[in-house]
Design an enzyme around this catalytic site. Structure first.
Site, PDB file in Angstrom:
ATOM      1  N   ASP A   1       0.845  -1.197   0.000  1.00 55.93           N
ATOM      2  CA  ASP A   1       0.000   0.000   0.000  1.00 55.93           C
ATOM      3  C   ASP A   1       0.882   1.250   0.000  1.00 55.93           C
ATOM      4  O   ASP A   1       0.665   2.182   0.764  1.00 55.93           O
ATOM      5  CB  ASP A   1      -0.935   0.003   1.211  1.00 55.93           C
ATOM      6  N   LEU A   2       1.869   1.265  -0.880  1.00 56.34           N
ATOM      7  CA  LEU A   2       2.809   2.376  -0.929  1.00 56.34           C
ATOM      8  C   LEU A   2       2.186   3.525  -1.726  1.00 56.34           C
ATOM      9  O   LEU A   2       2.034   3.444  -2.931  1.00 56.34           O
ATOM     10  CB  LEU A   2       4.122   1.911  -1.571  1.00 56.34           C
TER      11      LEU A   2
END
Length: 181
Positions: A106-107
């Site tokens: 979830d960058l």
């Protein structure tokens, strides 16, 4: 953020409501984040967790960053040179996570914190990250023709929708290791 009277500095505090602790997925995410941060302790690219405590809520205490990547690019915008430097640091951060067998999943710009005085990158929010055993990591990176059953178990829907890979938006039959069309 809040003042830490023991450390004599300002810190960031992440509060998790007690209702989230009673939900199975909420507790799993919190425990996962603490496990990944413990694995990355001392990392030059991961946010530093100074401690956790529980009262009516669960609290995680972190070093305070000036801003996240999203706010840094608002006004005034950094120079092209600085953006190249940040891109290089972000690439090094991802490589560092992978060296420790961590897949963030979830960058987003909000999950990349900056020390603007030094333009230093730190990745945060590891709740959805995946920590792999050596065997799992080796299997994921086996020869392209080798079967990768684990890769199919990594859902593409974990990633924030706006930052999902285009091929994952088009097809549900996509794994993390799918070739880009």
């Amino acid at each position: 953020h809040a003042p830490d009277r023991v450390l004599q500095r300002r810190v960031a505090v992440k509060h998790v409501r007690s209702t989230e602790l009673t939900v199975k997925d909420g507790l799993r995410v919190i425990l996962n984040e603490t496990r990944v941060l413990r694995k990355l302790r001392g990392s030059p690219f991961a946010v530093e967790c100074l401690g956790v405590f529980l009262d009516q809520e669960f609290h995680m205490v972190f070093t305070l960053a000036h801003c996240d990547l999203r706010s840094a690019f608002e006004t005034p915008s950094p120079s092209v040179d600085t953006m190249w430097r940040l891109g290089g640091q972000l690439s090094a951060a991802i490589a560092h996570l992978h060296e420790h067998r961590v897949l963030h999943r979830d960058l987003t710009p909000s999950n990349v914190l900056l020390d603007v005085a030094k333009w230093k990158v730190r990745v945060c929010d590891f709740g959805l990250a995946r920590l792999f055993s050596e065997e799992e990591w080796r299997d994921l990176h086996a020869a392209p023709s080798a079967p990768k059953p684990l890769a199919r178990t990594l859902t593409y829907t974990v990633v924030t929708a706006a930052y999902r890979a285009p091929e994952a938006c088009i097809s549900r039959d996509v794994a993390y290791l799918s070739p880009i069309p």
